[in-house]
Design a protein around this motif. Structure first.
Motif, short mmCIF file in Angstrom:
data_model
loop_
_atom_site.label_atom_id
_atom_site.label_comp_id
_atom_site.label_asym_id
_atom_site.label_seq_id
_atom_site.Cartn_x
_atom_site.Cartn_y
_atom_site.Cartn_z
N ASN A 239 0.82 -1.21 0.00
CA ASN A 239 0.00 0.00 0.00
C ASN A 239 0.86 1.27 0.00
O ASN A 239 0.42 2.31 -0.51
N HIS A 240 2.05 1.20 0.57
CA HIS A 240 2.93 2.37 0.56
C HIS A 240 3.41 2.65 -0.86
O HIS A 240 3.50 3.82 -1.27
N VAL A 241 3.73 1.61 -1.62
CA VAL A 241 4.10 1.80 -3.03
C VAL A 241 2.97 2.50 -3.78
O VAL A 241 3.19 3.47 -4.52
N VAL A 242 1.75 2.01 -3.59
CA VAL A 242 0.59 2.60 -4.27
C VAL A 242 0.38 4.04 -3.84
O VAL A 242 0.11 4.93 -4.66
N LEU A 243 0.49 4.29 -2.52
CA LEU A 243 0.31 5.65 -2.00
C LEU A 243 1.27 6.63 -2.67
O LEU A 243 0.85 7.69 -3.16
N LEU A 244 2.56 6.31 -2.68
CA LEU A 244 3.54 7.23 -3.25
C LEU A 244 3.35 7.41 -4.74
O LEU A 244 3.51 8.52 -5.27
N ALA A 245 2.98 6.33 -5.44
CA ALA A 245 2.75 6.44 -6.88
C ALA A 245 1.55 7.33 -7.17
O ALA A 245 1.55 8.10 -8.14
N ARG A 246 0.53 7.22 -6.36
CA ARG A 246 -0.66 8.05 -6.58
C ARG A 246 -0.39 9.53 -6.32
O ARG A 246 -0.94 10.38 -7.02
N HIS A 247 0.47 9.83 -5.37
CA HIS A 247 0.68 11.23 -5.00
C HIS A 247 1.87 11.86 -5.68
O HIS A 247 1.90 13.09 -5.84
N GLY A 289 3.11 -4.28 -4.94
CA GLY A 289 2.70 -2.90 -5.17
C GLY A 289 2.98 -2.43 -6.58
O GLY A 289 2.14 -1.81 -7.23
N LEU A 290 4.18 -2.73 -7.08
CA LEU A 290 4.52 -2.33 -8.44
C LEU A 290 3.63 -3.00 -9.48
O LEU A 290 3.29 -2.40 -10.51
N ALA A 291 3.23 -4.24 -9.19
CA ALA A 291 2.41 -5.00 -10.15
C ALA A 291 1.03 -4.38 -10.34
O ALA A 291 0.43 -4.51 -11.42
N VAL A 292 0.51 -3.73 -9.30
CA VAL A 292 -0.84 -3.15 -9.41
C VAL A 292 -0.83 -1.71 -9.89
O VAL A 292 -1.90 -1.13 -10.12
N LEU A 293 0.35 -1.11 -10.06
CA LEU A 293 0.40 0.30 -10.43
C LEU A 293 -0.28 0.62 -11.76
O LEU A 293 -0.91 1.68 -11.88
N PRO A 294 -0.18 -0.23 -12.79
CA PRO A 294 -0.87 0.12 -14.03
C PRO A 294 -2.37 0.36 -13.87
O PRO A 294 -2.94 1.19 -14.58
N SER A 295 -3.00 -0.34 -12.93
CA SER A 295 -4.43 -0.13 -12.71
C SER A 295 -4.72 0.80 -11.54
O SER A 295 -5.77 1.46 -11.52
N ALA A 296 -3.80 0.89 -10.57
CA ALA A 296 -4.07 1.67 -9.36
C ALA A 296 -3.52 3.09 -9.42
O ALA A 296 -4.00 3.96 -8.69
N ALA A 297 -2.52 3.32 -10.25
CA ALA A 297 -1.91 4.64 -10.30
C ALA A 297 -1.48 4.93 -11.73
O ALA A 297 -2.23 4.72 -12.67
#
Length: 328
Positions: A239-247, A289-297
């Motif tokens: 979730n931290h990976v996703v958080l930083l990618a989103r922001h 976290g990196l694997a979900v970035l294409p859809s999450a961020a």
């Protein structure tokens, strides 16, 4: 209520809960003395069995929403609470906290400043020395790490980047503009609270830590697994990976500095066994976290405002007012 020429904002409280009725009762009873400062209390319960009578006896007049389909999704429960809550300011409490006298009044006073859009209150865990914190409270650092310190006994409010989900409050208009919480942080929903505060800041709103709005956090056991177990750590890294990618964006130096720091920390775990365990948790969590970035961020930061059907419903209700009938 007015202070001088200013109208004090009204306060609604949301408590989400799952299979912890005894802790919920304790939380609601602690709110009883705060009733004069409360516009509304909403409980969203994802448990299998209804606790409607228990909630009504603990805090008469509370709105109770029972939806087992929300189990496992804390942020979706919080968004459901937004559909029902009244108040100029909306506070969220974990079900395993106890509010100290004056909590609600301190929050309402903090929001007298129209530039304040979000507040994190002081959250005490009963740990020795926690009242002192030797870093800035609630900051997102240039290396991607987050400082905490939300139990610090500071002499007065301070500006922060983020707060703690166990004791957080937002101006209703800010929640409406954002469209509620991003509801796809899985597991124990780590970083969903940080996400919300950072989104408020991205819109130019002030986020403040208010040490006078105090709760005691007396953690309840998790329904599944132990607190801070391997599962918790995996979700935390993911979730931290996703958080930083989103922001900051998936290509941002901030994200990659944080990832590099996580792997450097592996060597400080202790003996070979601990090093191997931390390496495994870090590797799986970061890759996940990196694997979900294409859809999450994405490569660029996401807009702070949500723009889907669920957010539009939340935005409309927060702007027009909740339905008066309580869900059962």
């Amino acid at each position: 209520m007015r202070i001088g020429d200013q109208q004090v904002p009204t306060l609604g409280v949301c408590v989400v809960t799952y299979e912890r009725p005894d802790f919920l009762v304790r939380c609601l009873r602690s709110l009883a003395d705060e009733r004069p400062d409360l516009e509304d209390v909403v409980v969203v319960d994802a448990s299998v069995a209804s606790s409607h009578e228990l909630v009504e006896s603990s805090f008469p007049g509370a709105t109770y929403v029972h939806d087992p389909g929300l189990a496992g999704w804390m942020t979706r429960s919080r968004n459901e609470a937004l559909i029902h809550v009244r108040g100029d300011v909306v506070a969220f409490l974990d079900d395993d906290v106890v509010v100290r006298p004056g909590w609600a009044a301190a929050l309402r006073a903090a929001f007298l400043d129209p530039t304040v859009q979000a507040v994190s209150g002081r959250t005490c865990n009963g740990l020795p020395g926690e009242e002192s914190y030797h870093q800035p409270v609630g900051r997102l650092l240039p290396n991607g790490r987050l400082t905490a310190g939300f139990a610090a006994a500071l002499p007065g409010p301070v500006e922060v980047d983020h707060g703690i989900g166990a004791n957080m409050s937002f101006r209703r208009t800010a929640l409406a503009e954002l469209g509620g919480f991003r509801d796809d942080y899985p597991g124990t929903a780590l970083r969903e609270d940080t996400d919300m505060f950072l989104r408020v800041g991205a819109l130019g709103g002030r986020v403040v830590f208010v040490p006078g709005a105090v709760v005691d956090h007396r953690p309840a056991p998790h329904v599944k697994g132990a607190r801070f177990d391997t599962r918790y750590k995996l979700y935390g890294r993911r979730n931290h990976v996703v958080l930083l990618a989103r922001h900051a964006g998936g290509a941002s130096p901030l994200l990659w500095r944080w990832i590099a720091g996580q792997f450097r920390d592996v060597l400080s775990a202790g003996g070979p066994g601990r090093i191997a365990q931390r390496l495994g948790v870090t590797l799986v969590g970061v890759v996940w976290g990196l694997a979900v970035l294409p859809s999450a961020a994405g490569l660029r930061p996401l807009p702070p405002r949500r723009a889907d059907d669920a957010s539009r419903r939340i935005r409309a209700v927060l702007s027009d007012g909740p339905p008066r009938a309580a869900a059962q």
